[in-house]
Motif scaffolding. Sequence first.
Motif, PDB file in Angstrom:
ATOM      1  N   TYR A   1       0.867  -1.173   0.000  1.00  0.00           N
ATOM      2  CA  TYR A   1       0.000   0.000   0.000  1.00  0.00           C
ATOM      3  C   TYR A   1       0.905   1.225   0.000  1.00  0.00           C
ATOM      4  O   TYR A   1       1.804   1.324   0.841  1.00  0.00           O
ATOM      5  N   LEU A   2       0.659   2.134  -0.925  1.00  0.00           N
ATOM      6  CA  LEU A   2       1.413   3.378  -0.981  1.00  0.00           C
ATOM      7  C   LEU A   2       0.509   4.505  -0.501  1.00  0.00           C
ATOM      8  O   LEU A   2      -0.620   4.626  -0.954  1.00  0.00           O
ATOM      9  N   VAL A   3       1.022   5.309   0.404  1.00  0.00           N
ATOM     10  CA  VAL A   3       0.297   6.490   0.872  1.00  0.00           C
ATOM     11  C   VAL A   3       1.083   7.692   0.355  1.00  0.00           C
ATOM     12  O   VAL A   3       2.176   7.986   0.840  1.00  0.00           O
ATOM     13  N   ILE A   4       0.541   8.344  -0.672  1.00  0.00           N
ATOM     14  CA  ILE A   4       1.242   9.429  -1.357  1.00  0.00           C
ATOM     15  C   ILE A   4       0.529  10.757  -1.079  1.00  0.00           C
ATOM     16  O   ILE A   4      -0.699  10.845  -1.226  1.00  0.00           O
ATOM     17  N   THR A   5       1.302  11.759  -0.699  1.00  0.00           N
ATOM     18  CA  THR A   5       0.737  13.085  -0.456  1.00  0.00           C
ATOM     19  C   THR A   5       1.481  14.119  -1.301  1.00  0.00           C
ATOM     20  O   THR A   5       2.639  13.909  -1.685  1.00  0.00           O
ATOM     21  N   SER A   6       0.785  15.223  -1.583  1.00  0.00           N
ATOM     22  CA  SER A   6       1.456  16.325  -2.299  1.00  0.00           C
ATOM     23  C   SER A   6       0.778  17.640  -1.975  1.00  0.00           C
ATOM     24  O   SER A   6      -0.408  17.674  -1.638  1.00  0.00           O
ATOM     25  N   GLY A   7       1.541  18.701  -2.109  1.00  0.00           N
ATOM     26  CA  GLY A   7       0.992  20.031  -1.918  1.00  0.00           C
ATOM     27  C   GLY A   7       0.248  20.489  -3.156  1.00  0.00           C
ATOM     28  O   GLY A   7      -0.905  20.904  -3.085  1.00  0.00           O
TER      29      GLY A   7
ATOM     30  N   VAL B   1      -2.866   2.270  -4.019  1.00  0.00           N
ATOM     31  CA  VAL B   1      -2.436   3.630  -3.699  1.00  0.00           C
ATOM     32  C   VAL B   1      -3.539   4.390  -2.975  1.00  0.00           C
ATOM     33  O   VAL B   1      -4.692   4.379  -3.393  1.00  0.00           O
ATOM     34  N   VAL B   2      -3.139   5.034  -1.880  1.00  0.00           N
ATOM     35  CA  VAL B   2      -3.995   5.989  -1.171  1.00  0.00           C
ATOM     36  C   VAL B   2      -3.339   7.343  -1.400  1.00  0.00           C
ATOM     37  O   VAL B   2      -2.140   7.489  -1.180  1.00  0.00           O
ATOM     38  N   SER B   3      -4.116   8.322  -1.856  1.00  0.00           N
ATOM     39  CA  SER B   3      -3.498   9.613  -2.133  1.00  0.00           C
ATOM     40  C   SER B   3      -4.250  10.769  -1.495  1.00  0.00           C
ATOM     41  O   SER B   3      -5.477  10.772  -1.444  1.00  0.00           O
ATOM     42  N   ALA B   4      -3.472  11.711  -0.997  1.00  0.00           N
ATOM     43  CA  ALA B   4      -3.996  13.015  -0.573  1.00  0.00           C
ATOM     44  C   ALA B   4      -3.164  14.022  -1.358  1.00  0.00           C
ATOM     45  O   ALA B   4      -2.158  14.533  -0.872  1.00  0.00           O
ATOM     46  N   ASP B   5      -3.550  14.216  -2.615  1.00  0.00           N
ATOM     47  CA  ASP B   5      -2.759  15.100  -3.467  1.00  0.00           C
ATOM     48  C   ASP B   5      -3.374  16.496  -3.535  1.00  0.00           C
ATOM     49  O   ASP B   5      -4.509  16.707  -3.137  1.00  0.00           O
ATOM     50  N   GLN B   6      -2.578  17.420  -3.988  1.00  0.00           N
ATOM     51  CA  GLN B   6      -2.984  18.821  -4.150  1.00  0.00           C
ATOM     52  C   GLN B   6      -3.601  19.398  -2.872  1.00  0.00           C
ATOM     53  O   GLN B   6      -4.600  20.108  -2.902  1.00  0.00           O
TER      54      GLN B   6
ATOM     55  N   ASP C   1      -7.003  22.325  -1.613  1.00  0.00           N
ATOM     56  CA  ASP C   1      -8.158  22.079  -0.737  1.00  0.00           C
ATOM     57  C   ASP C   1      -7.794  20.953   0.225  1.00  0.00           C
ATOM     58  O   ASP C   1      -8.048  19.776  -0.040  1.00  0.00           O
ATOM     59  N   TYR C   2      -7.189  21.337   1.343  1.00  0.00           N
ATOM     60  CA  TYR C   2      -6.658  20.364   2.300  1.00  0.00           C
ATOM     61  C   TYR C   2      -7.749  19.423   2.820  1.00  0.00           C
ATOM     62  O   TYR C   2      -7.584  18.202   2.804  1.00  0.00           O
ATOM     63  N   GLU C   3      -8.861  19.986   3.246  1.00  0.00           N
ATOM     64  CA  GLU C   3      -9.936  19.169   3.835  1.00  0.00           C
ATOM     65  C   GLU C   3     -10.448  18.125   2.843  1.00  0.00           C
ATOM     66  O   GLU C   3     -10.662  16.963   3.194  1.00  0.00           O
TER      67      GLU C   3
ATOM     68  N   GLU D   1     -10.903  12.555   1.001  1.00  0.00           N
ATOM     69  CA  GLU D   1     -10.807  11.567  -0.087  1.00  0.00           C
ATOM     70  C   GLU D   1      -9.829  10.453   0.271  1.00  0.00           C
ATOM     71  O   GLU D   1     -10.091   9.286  -0.008  1.00  0.00           O
ATOM     72  N   ALA D   2      -8.702  10.809   0.897  1.00  0.00           N
ATOM     73  CA  ALA D   2      -7.719   9.792   1.302  1.00  0.00           C
ATOM     74  C   ALA D   2      -8.316   8.851   2.347  1.00  0.00           C
ATOM     75  O   ALA D   2      -8.128   7.630   2.283  1.00  0.00           O
ATOM     76  N   GLU D   3      -9.034   9.402   3.293  1.00  0.00           N
ATOM     77  CA  GLU D   3      -9.660   8.567   4.328  1.00  0.00           C
ATOM     78  C   GLU D   3     -10.719   7.642   3.723  1.00  0.00           C
ATOM     79  O   GLU D   3     -10.851   6.493   4.136  1.00  0.00           O
ATOM     80  N   GLU D   4     -11.444   8.127   2.723  1.00  0.00           N
ATOM     81  CA  GLU D   4     -12.422   7.278   2.024  1.00  0.00           C
ATOM     82  C   GLU D   4     -11.705   6.149   1.280  1.00  0.00           C
ATOM     83  O   GLU D   4     -12.178   5.012   1.256  1.00  0.00           O
ATOM     84  N   GLN D   5     -10.561   6.484   0.671  1.00  0.00           N
ATOM     85  CA  GLN D   5      -9.785   5.454  -0.034  1.00  0.00           C
ATOM     86  C   GLN D   5      -9.326   4.369   0.937  1.00  0.00           C
ATOM     87  O   GLN D   5      -9.383   3.178   0.619  1.00  0.00           O
ATOM     88  N   ILE D   6      -8.874   4.776   2.119  1.00  0.00           N
ATOM     89  CA  ILE D   6      -8.456   3.794   3.137  1.00  0.00           C
ATOM     90  C   ILE D   6      -9.642   2.912   3.512  1.00  0.00           C
ATOM     91  O   ILE D   6      -9.515   1.689   3.572  1.00  0.00           O
ATOM     92  N   HIS D   7     -10.782   3.522   3.730  1.00  0.00           N
ATOM     93  CA  HIS D   7     -11.993   2.770   4.085  1.00  0.00           C
ATOM     94  C   HIS D   7     -12.357   1.774   2.985  1.00  0.00           C
ATOM     95  O   HIS D   7     -12.630   0.597   3.260  1.00  0.00           O
ATOM     96  N   ASN D   8     -12.322   2.221   1.725  1.00  0.00           N
ATOM     97  CA  ASN D   8     -12.698   1.351   0.597  1.00  0.00           C
ATOM     98  C   ASN D   8     -11.679   0.252   0.314  1.00  0.00           C
ATOM     99  O   ASN D   8     -12.050  -0.850  -0.085  1.00  0.00           O
ATOM    100  N   LEU D   9     -10.394   0.560   0.538  1.00  0.00           N
ATOM    101  CA  LEU D   9      -9.346  -0.444   0.293  1.00  0.00           C
ATOM    102  C   LEU D   9      -9.441  -1.606   1.255  1.00  0.00           C
ATOM    103  O   LEU D   9      -9.077  -2.728   0.921  1.00  0.00           O
ATOM    104  N   THR D  10      -9.900  -1.336   2.447  1.00  0.00           N
ATOM    105  CA  THR D  10      -9.836  -2.354   3.502  1.00  0.00           C
ATOM    106  C   THR D  10     -11.212  -2.899   3.873  1.00  0.00           C
ATOM    107  O   THR D  10     -11.374  -3.449   4.942  1.00  0.00           O
ATOM    108  N   LYS D  11     -12.184  -2.728   2.993  1.00  0.00           N
ATOM    109  CA  LYS D  11     -13.527  -3.273   3.266  1.00  0.00           C
ATOM    110  C   LYS D  11     -13.506  -4.786   3.269  1.00  0.00           C
ATOM    111  O   LYS D  11     -12.819  -5.390   2.476  1.00  0.00           O
TER     112      LYS D  11
END
Length: 194
Positions: free
Chosen positions: A133-139, A168-173, A177-179, A184-194
């Motif tokens: 699992y990759l957790v990728i973030t970007s500004g 991949v779980v991403s919190a990009d850009q 819009d930080y929130e 979206e990243a938290e939703e991806q985590i939830h969906n990946l591990t259902k």
Amino acid sequence: MKIYQIDSSARKEGSTSRALAKKLLDKIKKPGDDIIYRDLDDEMLFVSGLTESGMKIEEKDQTEEHKKMFELSDKLVSELKESDIIIISAPIYNYGPPATLKAWADLAARIGETFRFKPNGRREGLLRNKRAYLVITSGGTKLNSSEDFLTPWLKFILNFFGIEKVDVVSADQMALDYEKSIKEAEEQIHNLTK
């Protein structure tokens, strides 16, 4: 199960990639799972002075610096081999990976340990039956855009090692819009591990 969590952000406090990786770990770990944790910001060495690719130098020809590098490399390879699941958190720095993550990949790429050459000269990964699992973030960088040189590189490296199941779980850009990015990243985590 053994879960190998690798954090690569240079920021210890307030790192979004570290926080999201922890949420993912908490979501997927089960009672009895062993966790191997590595913070690449703590003791990463950079590969230098190699005479061949694949971290191969005869022991008699190794300098003291080489010996330190091989000692850490042996640990990293062992951690990878022992793990069933790998979580790598990484921010995109200047469109690519943090230098420590590149160094980790260089030290983990070992002929006969994580990959080998087949008789036809093609490379074959030796780390089979693992999931990453990759957790990728970007500004500002959009994940999987023409400016994202981290995500495709990291997937390629893991495939090169033989790890083909990569999510991949991403919190990009986040600067835009930080929130929204975090939600979206938290939703991806939830969906990946259902």
